[in-house]
Design a protein around this motif. Structure first.
Motif, PDB file in Angstrom:
ATOM      1  N   LEU A 141      -3.108   1.547  -4.515  1.00  0.00           N
ATOM      2  CA  LEU A 141      -3.071   3.421  -3.764  1.00  0.00           C
ATOM      3  C   LEU A 141      -4.372   3.101  -3.318  1.00  0.00           C
ATOM      4  O   LEU A 141      -4.511   4.016  -4.700  1.00  0.00           O
ATOM      5  CB  LEU A 141      -1.605   4.123  -4.482  1.00  0.00           C
TER       6      LEU A 141
ATOM      7  N   ASN B 291      -1.635   9.539  -2.932  1.00  0.00           N
ATOM      8  CA  ASN B 291      -1.675   8.086  -4.245  1.00  0.00           C
ATOM      9  C   ASN B 291      -2.199   9.078  -5.034  1.00  0.00           C
ATOM     10  O   ASN B 291      -2.397   8.632  -6.241  1.00  0.00           O
ATOM     11  CB  ASN B 291      -2.257   7.557  -3.628  1.00  0.00           C
TER      12      ASN B 291
ATOM     13  N   PHE C 172       1.070  -0.820   0.065  1.00  0.00           N
ATOM     14  CA  PHE C 172      -0.002   0.301   0.261  1.00  0.00           C
ATOM     15  C   PHE C 172       1.090   0.619  -0.249  1.00  0.00           C
ATOM     16  O   PHE C 172       0.521   2.595  -0.002  1.00  0.00           O
ATOM     17  CB  PHE C 172      -0.592  -0.123   0.672  1.00  0.00           C
ATOM     18  N   ASP C 173       2.256   1.026  -0.090  1.00  0.00           N
ATOM     19  CA  ASP C 173       2.878   2.599  -0.095  1.00  0.00           C
ATOM     20  C   ASP C 173       4.196   1.981  -1.425  1.00  0.00           C
ATOM     21  O   ASP C 173       3.954   0.511  -1.366  1.00  0.00           O
ATOM     22  CB  ASP C 173       3.778   2.065   0.694  1.00  0.00           C
ATOM     23  N   TYR C 174       3.830   2.977  -2.818  1.00  0.00           N
ATOM     24  CA  TYR C 174       4.707   2.657  -3.931  1.00  0.00           C
ATOM     25  C   TYR C 174       5.813   2.652  -3.437  1.00  0.00           C
ATOM     26  O   TYR C 174       6.420   2.109  -4.204  1.00  0.00           O
ATOM     27  CB  TYR C 174       4.797   4.082  -4.670  1.00  0.00           C
TER      28      TYR C 174
ATOM     29  N   ILE D 232       0.488  -1.274 -10.813  1.00  0.00           N
ATOM     30  CA  ILE D 232      -0.351  -0.708  -9.414  1.00  0.00           C
ATOM     31  C   ILE D 232      -1.623  -0.493  -9.880  1.00  0.00           C
ATOM     32  O   ILE D 232      -1.955   0.590 -10.495  1.00  0.00           O
ATOM     33  CB  ILE D 232       0.118   1.040 -10.222  1.00  0.00           C
TER      34      ILE D 232
ATOM     35  N   PHE E 192      -4.980   2.290  -8.859  1.00  0.00           N
ATOM     36  CA  PHE E 192      -5.226   3.345  -8.489  1.00  0.00           C
ATOM     37  C   PHE E 192      -6.468   2.798  -8.285  1.00  0.00           C
ATOM     38  O   PHE E 192      -7.565   2.588  -8.786  1.00  0.00           O
ATOM     39  CB  PHE E 192      -4.898   4.222  -8.912  1.00  0.00           C
TER      40      PHE E 192
END
Length: 565
Positions: free
Chosen positions: A480, A510, A426-428, A444, A446
């Protein structure tokens, strides 16, 4: 003979009302993807497609100072046209429902009779009726445009993710439902009504316009809850013209019968007489309003991580509401203004059967059944405490969701639910770093707590064995959330060079990543990324509800990654 015709028409009206019960709730959540904006300004960029053979090296996306360079890879994403079409259809159905309410239906013969009898020339009467209908459209569309002007398009777009507004919308719809149940009537100030009625005697267009205004004001006690619900839906859709589109559909449906019966006045004799069935329509709409309101309460619960309104709680309430509606249709439940139901007509019986069937259909969901047909409206599957369904997916797809021993925890994993037993990051930065370590491509996602299309993808597409196998075995999944309100640590807060706004929450971070890097702000949005270059492997895309097509998209990205590995 007339009694027979009236009975048949009334039956047709009740059968049609089934659409009114089901469709507004469906269309309300099946429009455009969720949009989250923070006064972002997009610049025009070339319309080119990123492919694997043209990937070049680039600095990591996030550094001490976020990058301001915008890639020439993805065209700006705007709200899909389908959203306005959906809002228009919702408004149109709402207008048809309003016609069947006690404040409007009895006015049809009176108003049409006035226009057809005030002139000896029938053509002039029809002309006045057409002007009357156009005036209704003008009034309601003007109301929709006024909402946009007063609040602004950007302000309307942020409502869908604002917890305070979502909770106020929930309370508002509960009030509307109570009004339909007969607890009270929502009325506008008498001065407004009297002012409009005093001007109806004017000649020409002005007098007819004020007649339409008087109808709109007098009937507000019935139409107000429908209008309010439509405006709430339109305001949270992300579409700039949403309120106007909703009111256009509503007003056309409301005005058309007045014009139609002016053209064919003999049809008025076939209309069913007013009676208790009109109040039954109001009560049924009250149940729909209550069901609709729960979605807004769910949005608040998810956004602020209360975990008080999980999937099984939501389902229990919908099951109970559907059962109560079925009992009402059978005459076993009565409200203050209801007439006694001496016998159950065939249309009411059929409606009751459908409503009870829908209630029973949701019962297996209490044990984790996916309920794909309504999954977009429900809280995430992962929020359910007792789930017999998800564990069966791992065996069917031959997927593994475990991480290596050196990755025991993930940042924010206690905040977000993991869909389908997957273990997303949950963290890029953390997700990309892990992908480099294990030499896998990144996907990813979004997404958003209030994104119904995101839930539909997770419930109807991701469980497909091919899709789930690719997500769990061949990709590193990074989810994200762009609407999360959790505050970032003070040392991680910054001023975005892209939007010139201070980024203070996880959702804002995000959203800034999505907007600054991919020049889009719609969810769901999927990016297949090379972890070394942090460039898309193939052109990113939004929701795709065909599992085979979506699996093909994932396979194409995997093939592109292997060519560069």
């Amino acid at each position: 003979m007339n009694r027979y015709i009236n009975r048949r028409i009334k039956h047709c009206v009740l059968l049609f009302f089934l659409l009114v019960i089901v469709t507004p709730a469906v269309s309300a959540f099946s429009g455009a993807d969720t949009v989250f904006r923070q006064e972002l300004t997009f610049t025009d960029i070339p319309d080119t497609t990123v492919i694997a053979d043209t990937i070049t090296s680039q600095q990591p996306l996030l550094s001490a100072a976020p990058a301001t360079t915008q890639p020439a890879s993805v065209t700006p994403e705007t709200v899909p046209t389908l959203s306005l079409v959906t809002i228009f259809i919702s408004g149109f159905i709402g207008g048809l429902a309003a016609l069947l309410l006690p404040c409007i239906f009895p006015m049809l013969p009176l108003t049409v009779g006035f226009f057809t009898k005030r002139h000896q020339d029938r053509k002039k009467g029809i002309r006045d009726a057409v002007i009357y209908g156009l005036s209704i459209i003008l009034i309601y569309v003007g109301l929709g445009m006024l909402i946009t002007v007063l609040f602004g398009a950007d302000a309307l777009n942020t409502l869908s993710t604002n917890g305070v507004f979502n909770f106020l919308f929930f309370l508002l719809l509960v009030v509307f439902a109570a009004s339909f149940f007969g607890a009270f009537e929502i009325e506008l100030p008498y001065k407004w009504v009297n002012k409009a009625e005093s001007n109806t005697s004017r000649k020409g267009f002005t007098g007819i316009f004020f007649m339409a205004a008087a109808l709109s004001l007098v009937s507000f006690s019935c139409t107000g809850p429908i209008i309010g619900t439509l405006l709430v839906q339109a305001a949270t859709s992300g579409a700039r013209s949403g309120p106007a589109a909703g009111m256009l559909g509503f007003s056309i449906a409301l005005a058309f019968p007045f014009v139609l019966f002016a053209l064919f006045p003999s049809w008025l004799k076939s209309l069913p007489k007013s009676g208790g069935w009109l109040n039954s329509v109001k009560v049924c709409l009250g149940f729909v309003e209550l069901g609709f309101s729960l979605k807004f309460l769910s949005n608040v619960d998810l956004t602020y991580h209360w975990h008080l309104f999980d999937r099984e709680v939501f389902l229990v309430l919908w099951i109970v509401l559907a059962a109560l509606l079925g009992l009402y249709l059978l005459g076993k439940l009565r409200f203050t203004h209801d007439s006694p139901v001496d016998h159950v007509s065939v249309p009411r019986l059929f409606l009751a059967i459908l409503v009870f069937s829908f209630s029973l259909f949701m019962v297996p969901g209490l044990w984790g059944a996916p309920l794909k047909s309504i999954s977009a409206f429900l809280p995430p599957q992962a929020s359910q405490d007792f789930d017999l369904y998800t564990p069966t997916l791992r065996t069917a797809s031959k997927s593994t969701t475990s991480l290596p021993a050196d990755v025991t925890t993930r940042r924010y994993e206690n905040l977000f639910d993991s869909p389908l037993g997957l273990r997303p990051f949950f963290d890029y930065e953390e997700g990309v770093a892990y992908a480099r370590k294990v030499h896998k491509p990144v996907i990813i996602d979004f997404t958003g707590h209030a994104c119904v299309n995101c839930r539909k993808m997770e419930a109807a597409v991701w469980p497909d064995p091919n899709v789930l196998g690719l997500l769990s075995n061949d990709y590193v999944l990074i989810q994200l959330y762009v609407d999360d309100k959790t505050m970032l640590p003070v040392e991680e807060q910054y001023i975005s060079p892209f939007s010139n706004r201070k980024i203070t929450t996880i959702g804002a971070l995000n959203s800034d990543i999505q907007a600054s890097r991919f020049n889009t702000n719609a969810q769901p949005f999927y990016v297949l990324l090379h972890p070394d270059t942090e460039q898309p492997l193939v052109s990113p895309q939004g929701a795709d509800y065909h599992p085979t097509s979506y699996a093909g998209y994932l396979s194409t990205g995997l093939q592109a990654f292997k060519k560069l590995k």
